[in-house]
Design a protein around this motif. Structure first.
Motif, PDB file in Angstrom:
ATOM      1  N   TYR A   1       0.837  -1.196   0.000  1.00  0.00           N
ATOM      2  CA  TYR A   1       0.000   0.000   0.000  1.00  0.00           C
ATOM      3  C   TYR A   1       0.875   1.249   0.000  1.00  0.00           C
ATOM      4  O   TYR A   1       1.969   1.266   0.570  1.00  0.00           O
ATOM      5  CB  TYR A   1      -0.906   0.054   1.235  1.00  0.00           C
ATOM      6  N   VAL A   2       0.362   2.304  -0.649  1.00  0.00           N
ATOM      7  CA  VAL A   2       0.987   3.620  -0.573  1.00  0.00           C
ATOM      8  C   VAL A   2      -0.081   4.613  -0.141  1.00  0.00           C
ATOM      9  O   VAL A   2      -1.203   4.602  -0.659  1.00  0.00           O
ATOM     10  CB  VAL A   2       1.575   4.058  -1.941  1.00  0.00           C
ATOM     11  N   PHE A   3       0.271   5.464   0.810  1.00  0.00           N
ATOM     12  CA  PHE A   3      -0.626   6.513   1.288  1.00  0.00           C
ATOM     13  C   PHE A   3       0.019   7.855   0.949  1.00  0.00           C
ATOM     14  O   PHE A   3       1.190   8.082   1.248  1.00  0.00           O
ATOM     15  CB  PHE A   3      -0.820   6.408   2.802  1.00  0.00           C
ATOM     16  N   THR A   4      -0.749   8.744   0.318  1.00  0.00           N
ATOM     17  CA  THR A   4      -0.217  10.075   0.037  1.00  0.00           C
ATOM     18  C   THR A   4      -0.990  11.110   0.845  1.00  0.00           C
ATOM     19  O   THR A   4      -2.156  10.905   1.205  1.00  0.00           O
ATOM     20  CB  THR A   4      -0.293  10.431  -1.463  1.00  0.00           C
ATOM     21  N   SER A   5      -0.308  12.219   1.109  1.00  0.00           N
ATOM     22  CA  SER A   5      -0.973  13.339   1.783  1.00  0.00           C
ATOM     23  C   SER A   5      -0.572  14.622   1.076  1.00  0.00           C
ATOM     24  O   SER A   5       0.579  14.796   0.680  1.00  0.00           O
ATOM     25  CB  SER A   5      -0.568  13.408   3.261  1.00  0.00           C
ATOM     26  N   GLY A   6      -1.552  15.504   0.903  1.00  0.00           N
ATOM     27  CA  GLY A   6      -1.277  16.822   0.349  1.00  0.00           C
ATOM     28  C   GLY A   6      -1.500  16.932  -1.144  1.00  0.00           C
ATOM     29  O   GLY A   6      -1.470  15.956  -1.892  1.00  0.00           O
TER      30      GLY A   6
ATOM     31  N   VAL B   1     -15.230  15.546   7.066  1.00  0.00           N
ATOM     32  CA  VAL B   1     -14.899  16.855   7.633  1.00  0.00           C
ATOM     33  C   VAL B   1     -15.284  17.975   6.678  1.00  0.00           C
ATOM     34  O   VAL B   1     -15.980  18.920   7.059  1.00  0.00           O
ATOM     35  CB  VAL B   1     -13.394  16.939   7.979  1.00  0.00           C
ATOM     36  N   SER B   2     -14.813  17.890   5.425  1.00  0.00           N
ATOM     37  CA  SER B   2     -15.038  19.002   4.495  1.00  0.00           C
ATOM     38  C   SER B   2     -15.571  18.553   3.136  1.00  0.00           C
ATOM     39  O   SER B   2     -15.522  19.317   2.170  1.00  0.00           O
ATOM     40  CB  SER B   2     -13.740  19.789   4.298  1.00  0.00           C
ATOM     41  N   THR B   3     -16.082  17.330   3.065  1.00  0.00           N
ATOM     42  CA  THR B   3     -16.807  16.777   1.908  1.00  0.00           C
ATOM     43  C   THR B   3     -15.916  16.363   0.737  1.00  0.00           C
ATOM     44  O   THR B   3     -16.047  15.251   0.208  1.00  0.00           O
ATOM     45  CB  THR B   3     -17.902  17.733   1.394  1.00  0.00           C
ATOM     46  N   ALA B   4     -14.998  17.230   0.273  1.00  0.00           N
ATOM     47  CA  ALA B   4     -14.187  16.910  -0.907  1.00  0.00           C
ATOM     48  C   ALA B   4     -13.468  15.580  -0.685  1.00  0.00           C
ATOM     49  O   ALA B   4     -12.647  15.446   0.217  1.00  0.00           O
ATOM     50  CB  ALA B   4     -13.173  18.019  -1.154  1.00  0.00           C
ATOM     51  N   PRO B   5     -13.758  14.580  -1.522  1.00  0.00           N
ATOM     52  CA  PRO B   5     -13.221  13.246  -1.256  1.00  0.00           C
ATOM     53  C   PRO B   5     -11.763  13.088  -1.651  1.00  0.00           C
ATOM     54  O   PRO B   5     -11.252  13.789  -2.528  1.00  0.00           O
ATOM     55  CB  PRO B   5     -14.100  12.335  -2.122  1.00  0.00           C
ATOM     56  N   GLY B   6     -11.092  12.153  -0.977  1.00  0.00           N
ATOM     57  CA  GLY B   6      -9.837  11.641  -1.488  1.00  0.00           C
ATOM     58  C   GLY B   6     -10.176  10.537  -2.465  1.00  0.00           C
ATOM     59  O   GLY B   6     -11.332  10.353  -2.844  1.00  0.00           O
ATOM     60  N   PHE B   7      -9.161   9.756  -2.879  1.00  0.00           N
ATOM     61  CA  PHE B   7      -9.476   8.670  -3.801  1.00  0.00           C
ATOM     62  C   PHE B   7      -8.439   7.558  -3.709  1.00  0.00           C
ATOM     63  O   PHE B   7      -7.311   7.757  -3.248  1.00  0.00           O
ATOM     64  CB  PHE B   7      -9.590   9.178  -5.239  1.00  0.00           C
ATOM     65  N   THR B   8      -8.878   6.385  -4.154  1.00  0.00           N
ATOM     66  CA  THR B   8      -8.015   5.207  -4.219  1.00  0.00           C
ATOM     67  C   THR B   8      -7.938   4.750  -5.663  1.00  0.00           C
ATOM     68  O   THR B   8      -8.960   4.670  -6.355  1.00  0.00           O
ATOM     69  CB  THR B   8      -8.585   4.076  -3.349  1.00  0.00           C
ATOM     70  N   ILE B   9      -6.715   4.457  -6.096  1.00  0.00           N
ATOM     71  CA  ILE B   9      -6.522   3.852  -7.396  1.00  0.00           C
ATOM     72  C   ILE B   9      -5.404   2.830  -7.254  1.00  0.00           C
ATOM     73  O   ILE B   9      -4.338   3.132  -6.731  1.00  0.00           O
ATOM     74  CB  ILE B   9      -6.211   4.900  -8.499  1.00  0.00           C
ATOM     75  N   GLY B  10      -5.671   1.607  -7.685  1.00  0.00           N
ATOM     76  CA  GLY B  10      -4.702   0.538  -7.477  1.00  0.00           C
ATOM     77  C   GLY B  10      -4.441   0.353  -5.992  1.00  0.00           C
ATOM     78  O   GLY B  10      -5.377   0.256  -5.192  1.00  0.00           O
ATOM     79  N   ASN B  11      -3.181   0.349  -5.613  1.00  0.00           N
ATOM     80  CA  ASN B  11      -2.822   0.197  -4.204  1.00  0.00           C
ATOM     81  C   ASN B  11      -2.456   1.531  -3.559  1.00  0.00           C
ATOM     82  O   ASN B  11      -1.789   1.578  -2.525  1.00  0.00           O
ATOM     83  CB  ASN B  11      -1.648  -0.781  -4.052  1.00  0.00           C
ATOM     84  N   VAL B  12      -2.889   2.634  -4.188  1.00  0.00           N
ATOM     85  CA  VAL B  12      -2.541   3.977  -3.730  1.00  0.00           C
ATOM     86  C   VAL B  12      -3.765   4.676  -3.155  1.00  0.00           C
ATOM     87  O   VAL B  12      -4.824   4.736  -3.808  1.00  0.00           O
ATOM     88  CB  VAL B  12      -1.951   4.808  -4.885  1.00  0.00           C
ATOM     89  N   HIS B  13      -3.622   5.219  -1.953  1.00  0.00           N
ATOM     90  CA  HIS B  13      -4.699   5.932  -1.269  1.00  0.00           C
ATOM     91  C   HIS B  13      -4.286   7.393  -1.135  1.00  0.00           C
ATOM     92  O   HIS B  13      -3.290   7.710  -0.479  1.00  0.00           O
ATOM     93  CB  HIS B  13      -4.964   5.309   0.098  1.00  0.00           C
TER      94      HIS B  13
END
Length: 256
Positions: free
Chosen positions: A67-72, A136-148
């Protein structure tokens, strides 16, 4: 029964992190949550708001870990380019997601605020991605493949992560025990290295402390098996006692 090891990496994105203007709080939170979930965080990278750098780092990490998690970088401004970079890394288009547009349009309408072109940028994601809910603020993040892909704002990142964790495969949790040692690393380094070599199924860390005029060390033994952890910890305690006795004998000899 074989231990199941699930690995992860984090990619923190933003010029503000590298300049020191923003002090990252997401790395530590992710590490804590993954430890409790039985997922090993093996690597963290911080990159600037540069598409080439994001693509290169992401492709390296997603090929190496479960898994990979990104922020920002998923906000409304011109330098929020994470969605574009991740789309490029996966070789797909980056488009306004219809469901994200609907969610956000409704939210801004409730708040009597215009759903501007800049705000609509937060609804862009790679084609084929699935949403990570943002309570919290509605705008979603997303998942594609093994990346969150999640927001950089700590409160939002944490809320998104809470929604991601239940969807993941988890491994055998890591156990740990801490042993206080009144001696510095210079005294324990060699024998502690020998203990680690004798117990390859454990991870032994030493964390020095300075109190007043003396050094001490906290030794932490980690393993997925309680038996393995306790066997190594027992040898560490024996090592500490042996050094203690050696110090007593040295002092006695010096006084004599």
């Amino acid at each position: 029964m074989t231990d199941q090891i699930i690995t992860a990496a984090m990619l923190a994105i933003g010029d503000e992190l590298l300049s020191g203007r923003t002090k990252d709080k997401n790395i530590g939170h992710l590490a804590d949550i993954l430890l409790l979930s039985g997922i090993d965080l093996k690597e963290v990278r911080i990159v600037a708001d540069e598409e080439e750098a994001i693509v290169a780092a992401l492709n390296a990490l997603r090929a190496s870990y479960d898994y990979v998690f990104t922020s920002g970088g998923i906000g409304p401004t011109h330098d929020d380019i994470t969605a574009d970079a991740i789309s490029r890394a996966f070789g797909v288009a980056c488009e306004h997601d219809a469901e994200a547009m609907k969610l956000m349009a409704e939210m801004y309408e409730r708040r009597s605020m215009p759903f501007t072109e800049a705000r609509q940028r937060m609804a862009r994601m790679p084609v084929g991605a699935t949403h990570i809910a943002n309570p919290v603020s509605t705008a979603p993040g997303f998942t594609i493949g093994n990346v969150h892909v999640m927001a950089g704002v700590p409160q939002v990142f944490q809320a998104m992560l809470d929604n991601v964790i239940p969807t993941l495969r988890t491994g055998t949790p890591m156990l740990s025990t801490a042993i206080g040692c009144p001696f510095g690393e210079g005294d324990i380094g060699t024998p502690l290295g020998a203990i680690q070599k004798a117990h390859p199924d454990t991870s032994i860390g030493s964390y020095p402390r300075y109190q007043g005029q003396s050094f001490s060390t906290e030794i932490v033994v980690r393993a997925r098996s309680e038996a393995a952890m306790e066997a190594a910890a027992a040898e560490v305690r024996q090592m500490v006692e042996a050094i203690r006795q050696s110090k007593i004998e040295e002092n006695t000899s010096a006084e004599a």
